[in-house]
Design a protein around this motif. Structure first.
Motif, PDB file in Angstrom:
ATOM      1  N   ASP A 160       0.853  -1.314  -0.036  1.00 53.14           N
ATOM      2  CA  ASP A 160       0.093   0.007   0.163  1.00 53.14           C
ATOM      3  C   ASP A 160       0.737   1.362   0.080  1.00 53.14           C
ATOM      4  O   ASP A 160       0.300   2.334  -0.129  1.00 53.14           O
ATOM      5  N   SER A 161       2.136   0.975   0.365  1.00 52.23           N
ATOM      6  CA  SER A 161       3.004   2.234   0.388  1.00 52.23           C
ATOM      7  C   SER A 161       4.199   2.489  -0.711  1.00 52.23           C
ATOM      8  O   SER A 161       4.657   3.801  -0.321  1.00 52.23           O
ATOM      9  N   TYR A 162       4.171   1.989  -1.708  1.00 56.73           N
ATOM     10  CA  TYR A 162       5.417   1.937  -2.478  1.00 56.73           C
ATOM     11  C   TYR A 162       4.935   1.569  -4.060  1.00 56.73           C
ATOM     12  O   TYR A 162       3.823   0.655  -4.300  1.00 56.73           O
ATOM     13  N   ARG A 163       5.578   2.140  -4.969  1.00 54.94           N
ATOM     14  CA  ARG A 163       5.268   1.937  -6.315  1.00 54.94           C
ATOM     15  C   ARG A 163       6.594   1.960  -7.046  1.00 54.94           C
ATOM     16  O   ARG A 163       7.517   2.593  -6.699  1.00 54.94           O
ATOM     17  N   ILE A 164       6.836   0.913  -8.193  1.00 52.06           N
ATOM     18  CA  ILE A 164       7.932   1.170  -8.881  1.00 52.06           C
ATOM     19  C   ILE A 164       7.373   1.363 -10.411  1.00 52.06           C
ATOM     20  O   ILE A 164       6.346   1.261 -10.857  1.00 52.06           O
ATOM     21  N   ARG A 165       8.509   2.164 -10.987  1.00 50.63           N
ATOM     22  CA  ARG A 165       8.293   2.562 -12.433  1.00 50.63           C
ATOM     23  C   ARG A 165       9.368   1.997 -13.164  1.00 50.63           C
ATOM     24  O   ARG A 165      10.585   2.212 -12.563  1.00 50.63           O
ATOM     25  N   PHE A 166       9.185   1.539 -14.296  1.00 50.66           N
ATOM     26  CA  PHE A 166      10.275   1.264 -15.307  1.00 50.66           C
ATOM     27  C   PHE A 166       9.919   1.460 -16.765  1.00 50.66           C
ATOM     28  O   PHE A 166       8.797   1.187 -16.972  1.00 50.66           O
ATOM     29  N   SER A 167      11.107   1.372 -17.505  1.00 54.08           N
ATOM     30  CA  SER A 167      10.792   1.386 -19.001  1.00 54.08           C
ATOM     31  C   SER A 167      12.054   0.462 -19.334  1.00 54.08           C
ATOM     32  O   SER A 167      13.081   0.697 -19.163  1.00 54.08           O
ATOM     33  N   VAL A 168      11.549  -0.479 -20.232  1.00 52.73           N
ATOM     34  CA  VAL A 168      12.496  -1.492 -20.959  1.00 52.73           C
ATOM     35  C   VAL A 168      13.030  -0.522 -22.139  1.00 52.73           C
ATOM     36  O   VAL A 168      12.264  -0.406 -23.095  1.00 52.73           O
ATOM     37  N   ASP A 169      14.322  -0.455 -22.348  1.00 53.33           N
ATOM     38  CA  ASP A 169      14.985   0.372 -23.412  1.00 53.33           C
ATOM     39  C   ASP A 169      15.114  -0.546 -24.613  1.00 53.33           C
ATOM     40  O   ASP A 169      14.974  -0.422 -25.626  1.00 53.33           O
ATOM     41  N   ALA A 170      15.734  -1.812 -24.314  1.00 48.96           N
ATOM     42  CA  ALA A 170      16.246  -2.571 -25.411  1.00 48.96           C
ATOM     43  C   ALA A 170      16.516  -4.151 -24.368  1.00 48.96           C
ATOM     44  O   ALA A 170      16.877  -4.132 -23.445  1.00 48.96           O
ATOM     45  N   VAL A 171      16.319  -5.212 -25.572  1.00 46.26           N
ATOM     46  CA  VAL A 171      16.693  -6.399 -25.012  1.00 46.26           C
ATOM     47  C   VAL A 171      17.865  -6.840 -25.901  1.00 46.26           C
ATOM     48  O   VAL A 171      17.708  -6.904 -27.083  1.00 46.26           O
ATOM     49  N   ALA A 172      18.849  -7.152 -25.375  1.00 47.32           N
ATOM     50  CA  ALA A 172      20.163  -7.428 -26.054  1.00 47.32           C
ATOM     51  C   ALA A 172      20.210  -9.434 -25.907  1.00 47.32           C
ATOM     52  O   ALA A 172      20.630  -9.929 -24.941  1.00 47.32           O
TER      53      ALA A 172
END
Length: 248
Positions: A160-172
């Protein structure tokens, strides 16, 4: 003037040569280097990225025209160069890869009594932190799993107290590395007026190896008695369409 006797000698040779030329198979014409034109339709990647990729392969006599709305690139160049450009585009213009990210968030505290036992034996991140760090009291805040897609932004609440955010740039894929051009952890703050705000705790760039666990931690200072730890494992999903918000 050539003597008649000489003409009688040359005439059979000339006739034989003409007869051989008439019966011989036609010789293959040399490959033409004259410029040709080919239209490439881009399906998955951005046209701008493809243009940057193929520019080094275009010859001095070559040129190209971009139609962003149609996602096409028209290239005029020598046939051999066009073939090479076609191969480069085909290898690059592939469907975006999906990556499953498994996240575990842990709260760690330093025991007030340094001589106190570090807790029960076991395996996993909690046991690892107890064994190799000063944090002896470790508890799991929450864990979650989410599928991210190349080029897309993803977000997920943990507890209830945390959030993650991410963006996958590329997969090698050959190297088995997933490149995140952003990975952030925020604390969820509920205001008295009911408004939800997010306080940033961590914002970084990550490279994760396929199916290998990475543990990172954050504290307010070196003297802090509490810390947050993130356990992250990225796994390449099988090729094919995947719901980018797939969770479990």
């Amino acid at each position: 003037m050539i003597p008649r006797r000489a003409l009688l000698v040359l005439a059979p040779s000339i006739l034989a040569l003409l007869a051989w030329a008439a019966c011989a198979p036609a010789l293959a014409a040399p490959a033409s280097d004259d410029p040709d034109t080919r239209i490439f339709s881009i399906r998955f990647k951005s046209v701008e990225d493809v243009v940057l990729l193929i520019e080094p392969y275009i010859g001095e006599r070559g040129s190209y025209m971009v139609q962003p709305k149609l996602k096409t690139i028209t290239v005029r160049d020598e046939p051999a160069r066009l073939d090479r450009i076609a191969g480069v585009i085909s290898a690059f213009d592939q469907p975006p890869r999906s990556v499953r990210l498994v996240v575990q968030l842990l709260d760690a505290a330093e025991a007030r009594d340094a001589s106190a036992p570090k807790g029960e034996a076991g395996t996993g991140v909690r046991s690892l932190l107890r064994d190799v760090t000063k944090w002896s009291e470790v508890s799991v805040i929450g864990s979650a799993s989410i599928v991210g897609v190349e080029g897309a932004n993803s977000a997920l609440n943990i507890g209830d107290s945390y959030r993650i955010r991410f963006s996958v740039d590329a997969v090698a894929e050959r190297q088995g590395v997933v490149k995140f051009n952003r990975f952030a952890l925020d604390r969820i703050v509920h205001g008295k007026d009911g408004e939800v705000r997010y306080a940033p705790l961590l914002d970084t760039v990550l490279n994760l190896h396929d199916n290998q666990q990475l543990v990172i931690g954050a504290t307010k200072s070196q003297d802090s008695r509490r810390a947050l730890f993130l356990s992250l494992t990225a796994t390449l999903e099988p090729s094919g369409p995947v719901d980018p918000q797939g969770q479990r």
